[in-house]
Design a protein around this motif. Structure first.
Motif, PDB file in Angstrom:
ATOM      1  N   LEU A   1       0.227  55.535 -17.633  1.00 16.71           N
ATOM      2  CA  LEU A   1       0.630  56.376 -16.533  1.00 16.71           C
ATOM      3  C   LEU A   1       0.070  55.616 -14.967  1.00 16.71           C
ATOM      4  O   LEU A   1       1.158  55.264 -13.999  1.00 16.71           O
ATOM      5  CB  LEU A   1      -0.437  57.403 -17.212  1.00 16.71           C
ATOM      6  CG  LEU A   1       0.381  59.057 -17.809  1.00 16.71           C
ATOM      7  CD1 LEU A   1      -1.190  60.126 -17.723  1.00 16.71           C
ATOM      8  CD2 LEU A   1       1.225  59.228 -17.266  1.00 16.71           C
ATOM      9  N   ALA A   2      -0.818  54.853 -15.160  1.00 16.82           N
ATOM     10  CA  ALA A   2      -1.240  53.663 -14.384  1.00 16.82           C
ATOM     11  C   ALA A   2      -0.735  52.415 -14.673  1.00 16.82           C
ATOM     12  O   ALA A   2      -0.600  51.846 -12.599  1.00 16.82           O
ATOM     13  CB  ALA A   2      -2.563  53.390 -14.582  1.00 16.82           C
ATOM     14  N   ARG A   3       0.431  51.707 -15.244  1.00 15.07           N
ATOM     15  CA  ARG A   3       1.545  51.370 -14.872  1.00 15.07           C
ATOM     16  C   ARG A   3       3.040  52.347 -14.535  1.00 15.07           C
ATOM     17  O   ARG A   3       3.536  50.703 -14.547  1.00 15.07           O
ATOM     18  CB  ARG A   3       1.619  50.476 -16.007  1.00 15.07           C
ATOM     19  CG  ARG A   3      -0.137  50.192 -16.492  1.00 15.07           C
ATOM     20  CD  ARG A   3       0.713  49.433 -17.918  1.00 15.07           C
ATOM     21  NE  ARG A   3      -1.408  48.741 -18.143  1.00 15.07           N
ATOM     22  CZ  ARG A   3      -2.098  47.884 -18.723  1.00 15.07           C
ATOM     23  NH1 ARG A   3      -1.267  47.010 -17.803  1.00 15.07           N
ATOM     24  NH2 ARG A   3      -2.986  47.821 -18.843  1.00 15.07           N
ATOM     25  N   GLY A   4       2.594  53.111 -14.638  1.00 14.01           N
ATOM     26  CA  GLY A   4       4.375  53.707 -13.611  1.00 14.01           C
ATOM     27  C   GLY A   4       5.325  54.134 -14.991  1.00 14.01           C
ATOM     28  O   GLY A   4       6.239  54.195 -14.447  1.00 14.01           O
ATOM     29  N   ILE A   5       4.852  54.261 -16.208  1.00 16.52           N
ATOM     30  CA  ILE A   5       5.269  55.052 -16.984  1.00 16.52           C
ATOM     31  C   ILE A   5       5.021  55.951 -17.679  1.00 16.52           C
ATOM     32  O   ILE A   5       4.040  56.394 -18.005  1.00 16.52           O
ATOM     33  CB  ILE A   5       5.572  53.400 -18.483  1.00 16.52           C
ATOM     34  CG1 ILE A   5       5.551  51.849 -17.417  1.00 16.52           C
ATOM     35  CG2 ILE A   5       5.969  53.640 -19.497  1.00 16.52           C
ATOM     36  CD1 ILE A   5       5.422  50.896 -18.490  1.00 16.52           C
ATOM     37  N   LEU A   6       6.031  56.929 -18.169  1.00 14.78           N
ATOM     38  CA  LEU A   6       6.149  57.857 -18.391  1.00 14.78           C
ATOM     39  C   LEU A   6       5.509  58.359 -20.028  1.00 14.78           C
ATOM     40  O   LEU A   6       7.307  57.679 -20.688  1.00 14.78           O
ATOM     41  CB  LEU A   6       6.475  59.379 -17.772  1.00 14.78           C
ATOM     42  CG  LEU A   6       6.059  59.289 -17.078  1.00 14.78           C
ATOM     43  CD1 LEU A   6       7.242  60.926 -15.832  1.00 14.78           C
ATOM     44  CD2 LEU A   6       4.575  60.471 -17.009  1.00 14.78           C
ATOM     45  N   THR A   7       5.071  58.575 -21.061  1.00 14.56           N
ATOM     46  CA  THR A   7       4.977  58.593 -22.729  1.00 14.56           C
ATOM     47  C   THR A   7       5.704  60.194 -22.110  1.00 14.56           C
ATOM     48  O   THR A   7       4.201  60.394 -22.444  1.00 14.56           O
ATOM     49  CB  THR A   7       3.771  57.670 -22.686  1.00 14.56           C
ATOM     50  OG1 THR A   7       3.970  56.336 -22.356  1.00 14.56           O
ATOM     51  CG2 THR A   7       3.998  57.734 -24.320  1.00 14.56           C
ATOM     52  N   VAL A   8       6.115  60.672 -23.890  1.00 14.36           N
ATOM     53  CA  VAL A   8       5.892  61.606 -24.421  1.00 14.36           C
ATOM     54  C   VAL A   8       5.192  61.082 -25.933  1.00 14.36           C
ATOM     55  O   VAL A   8       5.559  60.816 -26.844  1.00 14.36           O
ATOM     56  CB  VAL A   8       7.269  62.000 -25.337  1.00 14.36           C
ATOM     57  CG1 VAL A   8       7.303  63.074 -25.773  1.00 14.36           C
ATOM     58  CG2 VAL A   8       8.748  62.143 -23.286  1.00 14.36           C
ATOM     59  N   SER A   9       4.137  61.796 -25.905  1.00 13.69           N
ATOM     60  CA  SER A   9       3.254  61.699 -27.099  1.00 13.69           C
ATOM     61  C   SER A   9       3.668  62.221 -28.345  1.00 13.69           C
ATOM     62  O   SER A   9       2.981  63.277 -28.119  1.00 13.69           O
ATOM     63  CB  SER A   9       1.876  61.103 -26.694  1.00 13.69           C
ATOM     64  OG  SER A   9       2.260  59.625 -26.071  1.00 13.69           O
ATOM     65  N   LEU A  10       3.482  61.248 -29.435  1.00 15.40           N
ATOM     66  CA  LEU A  10       4.295  62.618 -30.248  1.00 15.40           C
ATOM     67  C   LEU A  10       3.644  62.691 -31.272  1.00 15.40           C
ATOM     68  O   LEU A  10       2.766  61.326 -32.232  1.00 15.40           O
ATOM     69  CB  LEU A  10       5.888  62.456 -30.821  1.00 15.40           C
ATOM     70  CG  LEU A  10       6.024  63.115 -32.248  1.00 15.40           C
ATOM     71  CD1 LEU A  10       7.515  64.342 -31.601  1.00 15.40           C
ATOM     72  CD2 LEU A  10       7.384  62.606 -32.288  1.00 15.40           C
ATOM     73  N   ALA A  11       3.008  63.614 -32.447  1.00 16.22           N
ATOM     74  CA  ALA A  11       2.270  63.432 -33.189  1.00 16.22           C
ATOM     75  C   ALA A  11       2.554  65.165 -33.972  1.00 16.22           C
ATOM     76  O   ALA A  11       2.471  66.655 -33.172  1.00 16.22           O
ATOM     77  CB  ALA A  11       0.339  63.356 -33.456  1.00 16.22           C
ATOM     78  N   PRO A  12       2.583  64.957 -35.255  1.00 16.60           N
ATOM     79  CA  PRO A  12       2.445  66.350 -36.023  1.00 16.60           C
ATOM     80  C   PRO A  12       1.136  67.398 -35.754  1.00 16.60           C
ATOM     81  O   PRO A  12       0.094  67.151 -35.168  1.00 16.60           O
ATOM     82  CB  PRO A  12       2.622  66.266 -37.782  1.00 16.60           C
ATOM     83  CG  PRO A  12       2.004  64.639 -37.947  1.00 16.60           C
ATOM     84  CD  PRO A  12       2.134  63.997 -36.391  1.00 16.60           C
ATOM     85  N   ARG A  13       0.991  68.660 -36.288  1.00 17.22           N
ATOM     86  CA  ARG A  13       0.768  69.398 -36.348  1.00 17.22           C
ATOM     87  C   ARG A  13       0.002  69.463 -36.665  1.00 17.22           C
ATOM     88  O   ARG A  13       0.504  69.071 -38.428  1.00 17.22           O
ATOM     89  CB  ARG A  13       0.236  70.669 -36.461  1.00 17.22           C
ATOM     90  CG  ARG A  13      -0.131  72.395 -36.485  1.00 17.22           C
ATOM     91  CD  ARG A  13      -1.545  72.369 -35.374  1.00 17.22           C
ATOM     92  NE  ARG A  13      -2.731  72.878 -36.266  1.00 17.22           N
ATOM     93  CZ  ARG A  13      -2.619  73.991 -35.425  1.00 17.22           C
ATOM     94  NH1 ARG A  13      -2.169  74.691 -35.519  1.00 17.22           N
ATOM     95  NH2 ARG A  13      -4.621  74.396 -36.138  1.00 17.22           N
ATOM     96  N   ASP A  14      -1.991  69.661 -37.668  1.00 19.14           N
ATOM     97  CA  ASP A  14      -2.771  69.043 -38.423  1.00 19.14           C
ATOM     98  C   ASP A  14      -3.946  70.313 -38.732  1.00 19.14           C
ATOM     99  O   ASP A  14      -4.384  70.764 -37.472  1.00 19.14           O
ATOM    100  CB  ASP A  14      -3.037  67.418 -38.785  1.00 19.14           C
ATOM    101  CG  ASP A  14      -3.723  66.787 -37.626  1.00 19.14           C
ATOM    102  OD1 ASP A  14      -4.724  67.667 -36.886  1.00 19.14           O
ATOM    103  OD2 ASP A  14      -3.129  66.035 -36.871  1.00 19.14           O
TER     104      ASP A  14
END
Length: 614
Positions: A230-243
């Motif tokens: 985020l501080a580098r100007g990149i938007l990430t969609v972080s993906l993980a399953p429900r556990d």
């Protein structure tokens, strides 16, 4: 979607024609009605919109008008006879505090284990939906504000001791008194996520100059990689399953980092093709070479031409790491060779490799390579029978998605961030009826004026009180674009039943997902500070039940959070009644265009309350 292809009946000849026509019409009506009901119940969706309190109390049921003229006349009638009874919803049991309806571990045994498909979305049918208010955990309090939240959160808001005991040695997080601290460690970055990303940026210079703007992190842990970007100007969609224990996505969102529940299993990710500039896996334990490379093919589909896939962990650097992986050096070498061969067959090239990190690049053009693939080669080339952008409950396909000539040309012309915020790819925008560069520019102007009005009415917007924002019914991502300089990130949601404009949103350097609001969203409770619903009830009134949409909004909205509902007054009257039963306080206002009587605002505030059972 299914379409009826029944032919019109021919008019009977002779003297029997006067009786045959009514019989035929009745027959067609019954067939059509039964087809309609079958379509509804086969998908588990209901039609009635205003069945607002099927449990504790009831409000008058209203029939949704199907045209503008009907809506106008109905609105007048309601204004003259608006005596709706109050609604009050009960509290859900205490064990519902982390209830995720469509990824509920209590229902996993009903589904198969094949490729962990039980962790995919499986929404409860209407009779099994919870009609109650999800309680916060005992001791919950408003989250720590951004940017401090990136490094710490209240323990009582996400009270998971298991992940603390299992992952503290890897420096994912550690418990310090009444809060969790996130030191930025991870399995593959023992020196901290900052040093790990520095090395990655040296290998991929596009991470430093705005070329890489959107990213996907599969198996995200507590989203430290996405948080650093985020501080580098990149938007990430972080993906993980429900556990049951780790609550990776809940930690990410509590920290103020974009994330969504999901798993690469049997269904496509709810993201259009050619959207991500980068995808990343840091020992995410996805068996990339199994099933003929099917999971790699899904990464290939969502990556933009010229995009990068970054892998750290097995089998990368197997020569030095295999001792700790409970395997043999021969097995890891075989896995790495197979991985390289599969990626080369999908037209990727090994872009860079150093230490624990390897980077492959999807070709910016690649026409020569893709032309060699056919539906019968290995790997196979996808035919044109399924839209590559279709991604809502669409099974993954064991084939390579070859970008069209237009999409490859558009990728070559894509500006770097932030100039790309105003970029328009004609093949993407044409998915919207009347879509064009001028239409998007006009839309941006509208949302700049709207955001100014919103901030005047809701001073929290634009301050550190609002971090996680969802635009529940966007087209071009204009509302998110108007907030790009504020300390927020926006999850742009494009209806799975409308024009699929999500590719336009990603082309602009924004992030989002497809979704059907007749179902629950793929997130934990209490994960958004602000929900923005523009015309949502007008758009979905013929399919979704208002009660369930609003209860879902209550589930995902943080206590002390806000909802801005922009819609026809016809719908806002009923929304306000249901919202009161959810313990919200709402005020009605004019939009930025005060003379527009067909569109008003309802600004609601969710109260913080404690469950009676606690």
């Amino acid at each position: 979607m299914k379409y009826s292809k029944e032919a019109k009946p021919e008019r009977a000849g002779g003297g029997g024609g006067s009786r045959a026509v009514p019989v035929a019409l009745v027959f067609l009506f019954l067939c059509g009605f039964s087809f309609y009901l079958g379509g509804i119940y086969s998908t588990g969706r209901t039609f009635t919109l205003f069945d607002a309190a099927a449990t504790a109390a009831t409000t008058r049921t209203l029939r949704v008008p199907l045209s503008t003229k009907q809506e106008d006349s109905a609105a007048v009638a309601i204004a003259n006879n608006n005596e709706e009874e109050e609604v009050e919803f009960p509290e859900c049991p205490a064990d519902y505090q982390d209830y995720t309806p469509c990824t509920d571990p209590k229902r996993w045994r009903r589904y198969g284990n094949y490729r962990l498909s039980f962790m995919e979305r499986h929404c409860p049918p209407p009779p099994d939906r919870a009609v109650c208010l999800v309680p916060p955990p005992a001791g919950y309090k408003p989250p720590i504000r951004w940017p401090k939240s990136k490094d710490q959160c209240w323990y009582r808001n996400v009270p998971y001791d298991w992940i603390n005991s299992q992952k503290s040695n890897q420096h994912w997080l550690r418990k310090e008194g009444d809060r969790f601290a996130f030191p930025g460690g991870g399995t593959m970055f023992p020196n901290g996520v900052g040093a790990y990303v520095d090395l990655m940026a040296d290998l991929v210079p596009g991470m430093k100059d705005g070329t890489v703007r959107t990213a996907l992190d599969t198996g995200c842990g507590v989203a430290s990689w996405g948080g650093d970007l985020l501080a580098r100007g990149i938007l990430t969609v972080s993906l993980a399953p429900r556990d049951n224990h780790e609550a990776q996505v809940q930690f990410a969102l509590e920290r103020g980092i974009p994330a969504i529940l999901g798993i690469i299993s049997t269904q496509r990710l709810p993201i259009p093709s050619g959207s991500m500039d980068m995808a990343h896996c840091s020992r995410c334990l996805i068996p990339w070479t199994d099933f003929g490379g099917l999971y790699l093919m899904e990464i290939q589909r969502v990556l933009r031409p010229g995009g990068f896939w970054v892998l750290s962990g097995p089998p990368i650097n197997y020569e030095n790491r295999w001792h700790g992986w409970n395997t043999t050096v021969e097995a890891q070498k075989s896995d790495f060779d197979r991985l390289k061969k599969m990626l080369a067959g999908m037209c990727f090239r090994l872009y860079a490799k150093k230490g624990d990190i390897a980077v492959w690049q999807k070709p910016l053009d690649g026409a020569g390579c893709y032309d060699k693939l056919t539906p019968v080669t290995s790997p196979a080339k996808c035919d044109d029978s399924v839209d590559p952008d279709a991604a809502w409950y669409v099974p993954m396909r064991s084939c390579v998605t070859a970008p069209s000539a237009k999409s490859r040309a558009a990728a070559k012309q894509l500006p770097k961030w932030p100039q790309r915020l105003s970029y328009v790819a004609q093949d993407r925008v044409s998915a919207v009826p009347g879509g064009s560069a001028s239409a998007m520019k006009h839309d941006d102007g509208k949302w700049k004026a709207a955001a100014k009005r919103y901030k005047a009415l809701l001073p929290a917007l634009g301050s550190d009180k609002v971090r996680n924002v969802m635009d529940m019914n966007t087209v071009y991502g204009g509302f998110a674009a108007s907030l790009v300089k504020d300390p927020v990130w926006v999850m742009n949601v494009v209806s799975s039943y409308g024009p699929n404009s999500l590719g336009v949103v990603y082309d602009r350097g924004l992030i989002g997902t497809n979704h059907d609001w007749c179902e629950a969203f793929s997130t934990y409770p209490r994960t958004y500070d602000l929900l923005h619903a523009d015309g949502l009830f007008t758009a979905e009134s013929h399919r979704c039940e208002m009660k369930f949409v609003l209860l879902e909004m209550d589930r995902i909205l943080r206590p002390t959070g806000y909802a801005i509902i922009r819609d026809n007054p016809y719908f806002l009257d009923s929304v306000a009644t249901i919202a009161k039963g959810m313990r919200w306080t709402c005020d009605r206002h004019d939009t930025e265009n005060k003379e527009n009587e067909k569109e008003k605002l309802l600004i609601c505030h969710k109260m913080l309350w404690s469950a009676k059972s606690t």
